[in-house]
Write a protein that holds these residues in place. Sequence first.
Motif, PDB file in Angstrom:
ATOM      1  N   LEU A  25       0.833  -1.196   0.000  1.00 59.53           N
ATOM      2  CA  LEU A  25       0.000   0.000   0.000  1.00 59.53           C
ATOM      3  C   LEU A  25       0.869   1.247   0.000  1.00 59.53           C
ATOM      4  O   LEU A  25       0.539   2.238  -0.656  1.00 59.53           O
ATOM      5  CB  LEU A  25      -0.954  -0.019   1.199  1.00 59.53           C
ATOM      6  CG  LEU A  25      -1.918   1.155   1.330  1.00 59.53           C
ATOM      7  CD1 LEU A  25      -2.769   1.338   0.078  1.00 59.53           C
ATOM      8  CD2 LEU A  25      -2.806   0.972   2.552  1.00 59.53           C
ATOM      9  N   LEU A  26       1.980   1.205   0.710  1.00 58.08           N
ATOM     10  CA  LEU A  26       2.902   2.342   0.715  1.00 58.08           C
ATOM     11  C   LEU A  26       3.347   2.692  -0.702  1.00 58.08           C
ATOM     12  O   LEU A  26       3.260   3.850  -1.123  1.00 58.08           O
ATOM     13  CB  LEU A  26       4.120   2.042   1.598  1.00 58.08           C
ATOM     14  CG  LEU A  26       5.272   3.041   1.507  1.00 58.08           C
ATOM     15  CD1 LEU A  26       4.835   4.431   1.955  1.00 58.08           C
ATOM     16  CD2 LEU A  26       6.453   2.557   2.318  1.00 58.08           C
ATOM     17  N   ASP A  27       3.821   1.696  -1.434  1.00 57.66           N
ATOM     18  CA  ASP A  27       4.285   1.960  -2.798  1.00 57.66           C
ATOM     19  C   ASP A  27       3.148   2.407  -3.699  1.00 57.66           C
ATOM     20  O   ASP A  27       3.323   3.294  -4.540  1.00 57.66           O
ATOM     21  CB  ASP A  27       4.983   0.726  -3.367  1.00 57.66           C
ATOM     22  CG  ASP A  27       6.334   0.461  -2.719  1.00 57.66           C
ATOM     23  OD1 ASP A  27       6.949   1.415  -2.195  1.00 57.66           O
ATOM     24  OD2 ASP A  27       6.778  -0.708  -2.734  1.00 57.66           O
ATOM     25  N   ALA A  28       1.962   1.823  -3.520  1.00 58.28           N
ATOM     26  CA  ALA A  28       0.815   2.225  -4.335  1.00 58.28           C
ATOM     27  C   ALA A  28       0.409   3.668  -4.045  1.00 58.28           C
ATOM     28  O   ALA A  28       0.108   4.434  -4.969  1.00 58.28           O
ATOM     29  CB  ALA A  28      -0.360   1.280  -4.089  1.00 58.28           C
ATOM     30  N   LEU A  29       0.412   4.055  -2.767  1.00 63.84           N
ATOM     31  CA  LEU A  29       0.069   5.441  -2.426  1.00 63.84           C
ATOM     32  C   LEU A  29       1.090   6.411  -3.000  1.00 63.84           C
ATOM     33  O   LEU A  29       0.726   7.452  -3.558  1.00 63.84           O
ATOM     34  CB  LEU A  29      -0.024   5.617  -0.912  1.00 63.84           C
ATOM     35  CG  LEU A  29      -1.236   4.976  -0.238  1.00 63.84           C
ATOM     36  CD1 LEU A  29      -1.076   5.011   1.280  1.00 63.84           C
ATOM     37  CD2 LEU A  29      -2.525   5.665  -0.661  1.00 63.84           C
ATOM     38  N   ARG A  30       2.355   6.088  -2.877  1.00 66.16           N
ATOM     39  CA  ARG A  30       3.409   6.985  -3.356  1.00 66.16           C
ATOM     40  C   ARG A  30       3.483   7.019  -4.887  1.00 66.16           C
ATOM     41  O   ARG A  30       3.541   8.097  -5.479  1.00 66.16           O
ATOM     42  CB  ARG A  30       4.764   6.583  -2.783  1.00 66.16           C
ATOM     43  CG  ARG A  30       4.900   6.882  -1.294  1.00 66.16           C
ATOM     44  CD  ARG A  30       6.280   6.482  -0.758  1.00 66.16           C
ATOM     45  NE  ARG A  30       7.359   7.160  -1.459  1.00 66.16           N
ATOM     46  CZ  ARG A  30       7.740   8.424  -1.240  1.00 66.16           C
ATOM     47  NH1 ARG A  30       7.114   9.142  -0.326  1.00 66.16           N
ATOM     48  NH2 ARG A  30       8.734   8.955  -1.924  1.00 66.16           N
ATOM     49  N   ASP A  31       3.494   5.851  -5.504  1.00 66.61           N
ATOM     50  CA  ASP A  31       3.760   5.784  -6.939  1.00 66.61           C
ATOM     51  C   ASP A  31       2.498   5.891  -7.801  1.00 66.61           C
ATOM     52  O   ASP A  31       2.451   6.691  -8.728  1.00 66.61           O
ATOM     53  CB  ASP A  31       4.520   4.497  -7.274  1.00 66.61           C
ATOM     54  CG  ASP A  31       5.869   4.422  -6.571  1.00 66.61           C
ATOM     55  OD1 ASP A  31       6.427   5.483  -6.204  1.00 66.61           O
ATOM     56  OD2 ASP A  31       6.367   3.298  -6.371  1.00 66.61           O
ATOM     57  N   GLU A  32       1.495   5.095  -7.513  1.00 64.95           N
ATOM     58  CA  GLU A  32       0.293   5.120  -8.338  1.00 64.95           C
ATOM     59  C   GLU A  32      -0.639   6.275  -7.978  1.00 64.95           C
ATOM     60  O   GLU A  32      -1.238   6.880  -8.854  1.00 64.95           O
ATOM     61  CB  GLU A  32      -0.464   3.788  -8.241  1.00 64.95           C
ATOM     62  CG  GLU A  32       0.143   2.669  -9.081  1.00 64.95           C
ATOM     63  CD  GLU A  32       1.385   2.029  -8.464  1.00 64.95           C
ATOM     64  OE1 GLU A  32       2.256   1.591  -9.222  1.00 64.95           O
ATOM     65  OE2 GLU A  32       1.491   1.994  -7.222  1.00 64.95           O
ATOM     66  N   ALA A  33      -0.775   6.579  -6.685  1.00 62.30           N
ATOM     67  CA  ALA A  33      -1.672   7.669  -6.274  1.00 62.30           C
ATOM     68  C   ALA A  33      -0.967   9.021  -6.215  1.00 62.30           C
ATOM     69  O   ALA A  33      -1.620  10.056  -6.082  1.00 62.30           O
ATOM     70  CB  ALA A  33      -2.309   7.343  -4.917  1.00 62.30           C
TER      71      ALA A  33
END
Length: 169
Positions: A25-33
Amino acid sequence: MKQQIISFTVNGEPRDIAVAPNRSLLDALRDEAGLTGTKKGCDVGECGSCTIIMNGQPVNACLVLAMEAEGSEITTVEGLQSPDGTPHPLQECFMRCGAAQCGFCTPGILVAAKALLDDNPAPTVDEIRFAIAGNICRCTGYTKIIDAISMAAPAGEHAMRDARGEVTQ
């Protein structure tokens, strides 16, 4: 790996993002979101830099798979300030108390403190210490952080320490 679409609400805004099933979720929040306020520190749940609020509870985003966030309500540090850019009272108190030095731990501590104050508007110093225990700060020694959280509490005693370390009201 084949990506899947997940839907959740981040900082009050519905979002759909495509992620690989093994993405944190960390990577998704930073990179995708595109929400880079949540910091990537240790990536193993030890430092607290990636603390977010998920469904009302503070969690380390590095330990949650993005797929687990399906349907969740998430608050990141970007969601603390008001839509017009006015800082959250915690952010204001952190500035007034000098509670941030390098600033790397600050987003995680702010979010953990918000979760605490949402649940307990008049925490004791021991309750504040417990709430931020999973957040490592290598700069401040925590005194000013605790003072800032105490000051931001919407109820109860708002004790701060002066330059000599004495408690003031």
